[in-house]
Design an enzyme around this catalytic site. Structure first.
Site, PDB file in Angstrom:
ATOM      1  CB  SER A 249      24.954 -35.014  31.238  1.00  0.00           C
ATOM      2  OG  SER A 249      25.660 -34.504  32.357  1.00  0.00           O
TER       3      SER A 249
ATOM      4  CD  GLU B 116      24.400 -25.409  28.487  1.00  0.00           C
ATOM      5  OE1 GLU B 116      24.841 -26.235  27.708  1.00  0.00           O
ATOM      6  OE2 GLU B 116      25.115 -24.686  29.198  1.00  0.00           O
TER       7      GLU B 116
ATOM      8  CD  GLU C  45      30.794 -24.677  33.060  1.00  0.00           C
ATOM      9  OE1 GLU C  45      31.533 -24.324  32.119  1.00  0.00           O
ATOM     10  OE2 GLU C  45      30.312 -25.831  33.156  1.00  0.00           O
TER      11      GLU C  45
ATOM     12  N   GLY D 275      27.845 -31.433  33.358  1.00  0.00           N
ATOM     13  CA  GLY D 275      29.049 -32.105  33.833  1.00  0.00           C
ATOM     14  C   GLY D 275      28.803 -33.111  34.948  1.00  0.00           C
TER      15      GLY D 275
ATOM     16  CG  HIS E 104      28.012 -21.894  30.068  1.00  0.00           C
ATOM     17  ND1 HIS E 104      28.376 -22.458  31.268  1.00  0.00           N
ATOM     18  CD2 HIS E 104      27.747 -22.921  29.227  1.00  0.00           C
ATOM     19  CE1 HIS E 104      28.349 -23.788  31.150  1.00  0.00           C
ATOM     20  NE2 HIS E 104      27.966 -24.085  29.919  1.00  0.00           N
TER      21      HIS E 104
ATOM     22  CG  ASN F 240      31.061 -24.593  26.138  1.00  0.00           C
ATOM     23  OD1 ASN F 240      32.207 -24.166  26.001  1.00  0.00           O
ATOM     24  ND2 ASN F 240      30.309 -24.319  27.191  1.00  0.00           N
ATOM     25  CD1 TRP F 241      35.137 -28.506  22.282  1.00  0.00           C
ATOM     26  CD2 TRP F 241      36.969 -27.537  21.446  1.00  0.00           C
ATOM     27  NE1 TRP F 241      35.362 -29.051  21.048  1.00  0.00           N
ATOM     28  CE2 TRP F 241      36.485 -28.478  20.508  1.00  0.00           C
ATOM     29  CE3 TRP F 241      38.119 -26.806  21.126  1.00  0.00           C
ATOM     30  CZ2 TRP F 241      37.103 -28.692  19.272  1.00  0.00           C
ATOM     31  CZ3 TRP F 241      38.741 -27.022  19.906  1.00  0.00           C
ATOM     32  CH2 TRP F 241      38.236 -27.954  18.988  1.00  0.00           C
ATOM     33  CE  LYS F 242      31.069 -26.912  29.734  1.00  0.00           C
ATOM     34  NZ  LYS F 242      30.320 -27.449  30.847  1.00  0.00           N
TER      35      LYS F 242
ATOM     36  N   GLY G 105      29.106 -30.262  26.142  1.00  0.00           N
ATOM     37  CA  GLY G 105      30.368 -29.935  26.807  1.00  0.00           C
ATOM     38  C   GLY G 105      31.354 -31.079  26.664  1.00  0.00           C
ATOM     39  N   GLY G 106      31.474 -31.871  27.708  1.00  0.00           N
ATOM     40  CA  GLY G 106      32.481 -32.947  27.763  1.00  0.00           C
ATOM     41  C   GLY G 106      32.535 -33.827  26.526  1.00  0.00           C
TER      42      GLY G 106
HETATM   43  P1  13P Z   1      28.386 -31.218  29.702  1.00  0.00           P
HETATM   44  O1  13P Z   1      27.930 -31.732  28.350  1.00  0.00           O
HETATM   45  O2  13P Z   1      29.811 -31.563  29.992  1.00  0.00           O
HETATM   46  O3  13P Z   1      27.432 -31.607  30.781  1.00  0.00           O
HETATM   47  O4  13P Z   1      28.367 -29.616  29.610  1.00  0.00           O
HETATM   48  C1  13P Z   1      27.228 -28.997  29.118  1.00  0.00           C
HETATM   49  C2  13P Z   1      27.530 -27.567  28.922  1.00  0.00           C
HETATM   50  O5  13P Z   1      27.742 -26.826  29.852  1.00  0.00           O
HETATM   51  C3  13P Z   1      27.584 -27.061  27.530  1.00  0.00           C
HETATM   52  O6  13P Z   1      27.632 -25.670  27.491  1.00  0.00           O
END
Ligand code: 13P
Length: 252
Positions: free
Chosen positions: A213, A167, A97, A173, A95, A9-11, A234-235
Protein backbone atom coordinates in the site's frame (compact mmCIF):
# COMPACT_ATOMS: atom_id res chain seq x y z
CA UNK A 1 26.06 4.29 -0.43
CA UNK A 2 22.74 2.63 -1.40
CA UNK A 3 20.87 4.36 -4.18
CA UNK A 4 17.09 4.42 -3.78
CA UNK A 5 15.23 1.86 -5.88
CA UNK A 6 11.57 2.12 -6.80
CA UNK A 7 10.02 -0.94 -8.41
CA UNK A 8 6.54 -1.26 -9.86
CA UNK A 9 4.90 -4.67 -9.75
CA UNK A 10 2.01 -4.58 -12.18
CA UNK A 11 0.77 -8.04 -11.15
CA UNK A 12 -1.83 -9.31 -13.67
CA UNK A 13 -2.65 -5.90 -15.11
CA UNK A 14 -1.98 -4.30 -18.49
CA UNK A 15 -1.90 -5.83 -21.92
CA UNK A 16 0.87 -5.06 -24.40
CA UNK A 17 -0.61 -1.84 -25.81
CA UNK A 18 -1.31 -0.37 -22.39
CA UNK A 19 2.14 -1.42 -21.14
CA UNK A 20 3.90 0.30 -24.04
CA UNK A 21 1.86 3.47 -23.54
CA UNK A 22 2.85 3.51 -19.85
CA UNK A 23 6.53 2.94 -20.64
CA UNK A 24 6.61 5.77 -23.16
CA UNK A 25 4.86 8.23 -20.87
CA UNK A 26 6.88 7.24 -17.81
CA UNK A 27 10.27 7.45 -19.48
CA UNK A 28 9.47 11.02 -20.52
CA UNK A 29 8.36 11.93 -17.01
CA UNK A 30 11.42 10.29 -15.45
CA UNK A 31 14.01 11.56 -17.91
CA UNK A 32 15.72 13.71 -15.25
CA UNK A 33 16.15 10.97 -12.66
CA UNK A 34 19.79 10.30 -12.09
CA UNK A 35 20.26 9.28 -8.50
CA UNK A 36 17.49 6.71 -8.25
CA UNK A 37 16.96 3.33 -9.86
CA UNK A 38 13.58 2.44 -11.30
CA UNK A 39 12.32 -1.03 -12.23
CA UNK A 40 9.04 -2.05 -13.85
CA UNK A 41 7.70 -5.61 -13.66
CA UNK A 42 4.97 -6.18 -16.26
CA UNK A 43 3.16 -9.47 -16.86
CA UNK A 44 5.21 -11.97 -18.89
CA UNK A 45 3.38 -11.12 -22.12
CA UNK A 46 4.55 -7.50 -21.98
CA UNK A 47 8.14 -7.95 -20.75
CA UNK A 48 9.68 -7.79 -24.20
CA UNK A 49 7.63 -4.80 -25.32
CA UNK A 50 8.30 -2.86 -22.11
CA UNK A 51 12.03 -3.61 -22.17
CA UNK A 52 12.07 -2.42 -25.77
CA UNK A 53 10.16 0.77 -24.98
CA UNK A 54 12.53 1.49 -22.06
CA UNK A 55 15.74 0.81 -23.97
CA UNK A 56 18.50 3.30 -23.03
CA UNK A 57 16.26 5.01 -20.48
CA UNK A 58 18.10 3.64 -17.45
CA UNK A 59 14.78 2.11 -16.31
CA UNK A 60 15.02 -1.66 -15.96
CA UNK A 61 12.42 -4.33 -16.67
CA UNK A 62 11.75 -7.29 -14.39
CA UNK A 63 9.77 -10.50 -14.49
CA UNK A 64 7.27 -11.19 -11.69
CA UNK A 65 8.34 -14.81 -11.23
CA UNK A 66 10.15 -17.57 -13.09
CA UNK A 67 10.42 -21.31 -13.08
CA UNK A 68 13.74 -22.84 -12.08
CA UNK A 69 14.26 -25.15 -15.07
CA UNK A 70 15.78 -23.63 -18.20
CA UNK A 71 13.32 -25.32 -20.56
CA UNK A 72 11.31 -28.50 -20.81
CA UNK A 73 7.78 -29.89 -20.61
CA UNK A 74 6.45 -27.44 -18.01
CA UNK A 75 3.21 -26.13 -19.44
CA UNK A 76 2.51 -22.55 -18.47
CA UNK A 77 5.95 -21.89 -17.03
CA UNK A 78 8.49 -19.25 -18.06
CA UNK A 79 12.19 -19.68 -17.31
CA UNK A 80 14.71 -17.14 -16.07
CA UNK A 81 16.65 -17.63 -19.30
CA UNK A 82 13.55 -16.70 -21.32
CA UNK A 83 12.97 -13.59 -19.21
CA UNK A 84 16.55 -12.54 -19.73
CA UNK A 85 16.28 -13.02 -23.47
CA UNK A 86 13.06 -10.99 -23.50
CA UNK A 87 14.95 -8.06 -21.97
CA UNK A 88 14.43 -8.44 -18.22
CA UNK A 89 17.31 -7.62 -15.90
CA UNK A 90 15.64 -8.62 -12.64
CA UNK A 91 12.96 -11.00 -11.42
CA UNK A 92 10.62 -10.78 -8.44
CA UNK A 93 10.68 -14.05 -6.48
CA UNK A 94 8.73 -15.31 -3.48
CA UNK A 95 5.98 -12.71 -3.70
CA UNK A 96 3.28 -13.51 -1.15
CA UNK A 97 0.72 -13.89 -3.96
CA UNK A 98 2.94 -16.57 -5.49
CA UNK A 99 3.18 -18.26 -2.11
CA UNK A 100 -0.52 -17.99 -1.24
CA UNK A 101 -2.23 -18.45 -4.63
CA UNK A 102 0.25 -20.71 -6.40
CA UNK A 103 1.76 -22.56 -3.47
CA UNK A 104 5.38 -21.44 -3.88
CA UNK A 105 7.42 -22.69 -0.93
CA UNK A 106 10.66 -21.45 0.58
CA UNK A 107 12.45 -24.32 -1.18
CA UNK A 108 10.97 -23.17 -4.50
CA UNK A 109 12.23 -19.66 -3.82
CA UNK A 110 15.75 -21.01 -3.25
CA UNK A 111 15.66 -22.88 -6.57
CA UNK A 112 14.31 -19.85 -8.41
CA UNK A 113 16.98 -17.56 -6.93
CA UNK A 114 19.68 -19.86 -8.26
CA UNK A 115 17.99 -20.10 -11.66
CA UNK A 116 17.84 -16.30 -11.79
CA UNK A 117 21.56 -15.97 -11.06
CA UNK A 118 22.41 -18.65 -13.60
CA UNK A 119 20.49 -16.68 -16.23
CA UNK A 120 22.09 -13.38 -15.27
CA UNK A 121 19.01 -11.89 -13.58
CA UNK A 122 19.07 -10.07 -10.24
CA UNK A 123 16.47 -11.47 -7.84
CA UNK A 124 14.09 -9.23 -5.91
CA UNK A 125 13.40 -11.62 -3.04
CA UNK A 126 10.13 -10.93 -1.23
CA UNK A 127 9.57 -11.80 2.40
CA UNK A 128 6.82 -10.84 4.82
CA UNK A 129 4.52 -12.00 7.56
CA UNK A 130 0.76 -12.47 7.55
CA UNK A 131 -1.47 -10.62 9.99
CA UNK A 132 -1.90 -13.80 12.00
CA UNK A 133 1.86 -14.23 12.25
CA UNK A 134 2.32 -10.61 13.31
CA UNK A 135 -0.39 -10.83 15.94
CA UNK A 136 1.12 -14.08 17.17
CA UNK A 137 4.47 -12.32 17.72
CA UNK A 138 6.15 -14.38 15.01
CA UNK A 139 7.07 -11.64 12.53
CA UNK A 140 10.85 -11.78 12.95
CA UNK A 141 10.93 -15.56 12.96
CA UNK A 142 8.97 -15.68 9.68
CA UNK A 143 11.27 -13.08 8.11
CA UNK A 144 14.32 -15.09 9.18
CA UNK A 145 13.00 -18.32 7.65
CA UNK A 146 12.06 -16.71 4.34
CA UNK A 147 15.27 -14.66 4.15
CA UNK A 148 17.38 -17.74 4.84
CA UNK A 149 15.71 -19.53 1.93
CA UNK A 150 16.34 -16.57 -0.37
CA UNK A 151 20.08 -16.49 0.36
CA UNK A 152 20.63 -20.23 0.76
CA UNK A 153 23.80 -21.18 -1.15
CA UNK A 154 24.15 -17.68 -2.61
CA UNK A 155 27.77 -16.48 -2.83
CA UNK A 156 28.82 -13.03 -1.65
CA UNK A 157 29.48 -12.10 -5.25
CA UNK A 158 25.98 -13.18 -6.31
CA UNK A 159 24.38 -11.52 -3.30
CA UNK A 160 25.76 -8.16 -4.41
CA UNK A 161 22.94 -7.91 -6.97
CA UNK A 162 20.11 -9.22 -4.77
CA UNK A 163 17.35 -6.87 -3.71
CA UNK A 164 15.26 -7.82 -0.67
CA UNK A 165 11.66 -6.63 -0.42
CA UNK A 166 9.85 -6.59 2.91
CA UNK A 167 6.17 -6.92 2.15
CA UNK A 168 3.92 -7.53 5.13
CA UNK A 169 1.06 -9.57 3.68
CA UNK A 170 -1.54 -7.61 5.67
CA UNK A 171 -0.43 -4.40 3.95
CA UNK A 172 -0.64 -5.64 0.36
CA UNK A 173 -3.58 -4.23 -1.56
CA UNK A 174 -5.38 -3.36 1.67
CA UNK A 175 -4.70 0.36 1.84
CA UNK A 176 -3.26 -0.32 5.27
CA UNK A 177 0.48 0.30 5.01
CA UNK A 178 3.00 -0.43 7.73
CA UNK A 179 3.83 2.63 9.78
CA UNK A 180 7.28 4.07 9.07
CA UNK A 181 8.35 2.70 12.48
CA UNK A 182 7.06 -0.81 11.73
CA UNK A 183 8.85 -0.76 8.37
CA UNK A 184 12.10 0.49 9.91
CA UNK A 185 11.96 -2.16 12.63
CA UNK A 186 11.59 -4.98 10.11
CA UNK A 187 14.19 -3.55 7.74
CA UNK A 188 16.74 -3.05 10.51
CA UNK A 189 16.14 -6.63 11.59
CA UNK A 190 16.64 -7.91 8.04
CA UNK A 191 19.87 -5.93 7.64
CA UNK A 192 21.06 -7.20 11.00
CA UNK A 193 20.48 -10.78 9.88
CA UNK A 194 22.28 -10.16 6.61
CA UNK A 195 25.17 -8.71 8.61
CA UNK A 196 25.29 -11.77 10.85
CA UNK A 197 24.97 -14.29 8.04
CA UNK A 198 26.89 -12.65 5.20
CA UNK A 199 28.99 -9.89 6.72
CA UNK A 200 28.95 -6.12 7.13
CA UNK A 201 29.74 -5.10 3.59
CA UNK A 202 27.03 -7.16 1.83
CA UNK A 203 24.49 -6.07 4.46
CA UNK A 204 25.36 -2.40 4.09
CA UNK A 205 25.12 -2.54 0.30
CA UNK A 206 21.85 -4.47 0.06
CA UNK A 207 18.83 -2.46 -1.06
CA UNK A 208 15.87 -3.39 1.12
CA UNK A 209 12.54 -2.25 -0.31
CA UNK A 210 9.26 -1.84 1.52
CA UNK A 211 6.06 -3.01 -0.21
CA UNK A 212 2.42 -2.83 0.86
CA UNK A 213 0.00 0.00 0.00
CA UNK A 214 2.72 2.50 -0.90
CA UNK A 215 1.03 5.56 -2.41
CA UNK A 216 2.25 9.01 -3.43
CA UNK A 217 1.00 10.46 -0.13
CA UNK A 218 2.68 7.99 2.24
CA UNK A 219 5.86 7.17 0.31
CA UNK A 220 7.96 9.99 1.71
CA UNK A 221 7.59 9.09 5.40
CA UNK A 222 8.33 5.42 4.77
CA UNK A 223 11.25 6.12 2.43
CA UNK A 224 12.86 8.45 4.94
CA UNK A 225 13.55 5.58 7.32
CA UNK A 226 17.28 4.82 7.45
CA UNK A 227 16.99 1.15 6.47
CA UNK A 228 14.26 1.61 3.85
CA UNK A 229 16.05 1.92 0.52
CA UNK A 230 13.06 2.03 -1.77
CA UNK A 231 9.64 0.62 -2.46
CA UNK A 232 7.98 -2.23 -4.30
CA UNK A 233 4.74 -0.70 -5.46
CA UNK A 234 1.66 -2.61 -6.63
CA UNK A 235 -1.58 -0.74 -7.31
CA UNK A 236 -0.02 2.73 -7.37
CA UNK A 237 2.51 1.68 -10.04
CA UNK A 238 -0.22 1.25 -12.66
CA UNK A 239 -0.62 4.96 -13.24
CA UNK A 240 2.48 6.64 -14.70
CA UNK A 241 1.93 9.91 -12.82
CA UNK A 242 1.30 8.24 -9.48
CA UNK A 243 4.32 6.00 -9.91
CA UNK A 244 6.40 9.01 -10.91
CA UNK A 245 5.27 10.85 -7.77
CA UNK A 246 6.47 7.93 -5.63
CA UNK A 247 9.81 7.79 -7.46
CA UNK A 248 10.16 11.54 -6.96
CA UNK A 249 9.59 11.11 -3.21
CA UNK A 250 12.50 8.65 -3.22
CA UNK A 251 14.71 11.00 -5.19
CA UNK A 252 14.35 13.76 -2.61
P1 13P B 1 0.08 -2.80 -3.25
O1 13P B 1 1.02 -1.62 -3.44
O2 13P B 1 -1.04 -2.80 -4.23
O3 13P B 1 -0.35 -2.93 -1.83
O4 13P B 1 0.93 -4.12 -3.61
C1 13P B 1 2.17 -4.28 -3.02
C2 13P B 1 2.84 -5.43 -3.67
O5 13P B 1 2.43 -6.56 -3.53
C3 13P B 1 4.02 -5.15 -4.51
O6 13P B 1 4.69 -6.32 -4.86
Amino acid sequence: MRSPLIAGNWKMFKGVADAIAFAKEFRTLARDFTEIEVVIAPPFTAVHAVADALRNSGIATAGQDCYWEKDGAFTGAVSAVMLKEAGAELVILGHSERRRVFGDTDADVTRKVHAAYAAGLAPIACIGETLEEREGGRTLEVLDTQLKAAIDGVSTEQFATMVVAYEPVWAIGTGRHATPEQAQEAHAHIRGRLRAWLGGEPADHCQILYGGSVKPDNARAILQQPDVDGALVGGASLDPRGFYAIAEAAAR
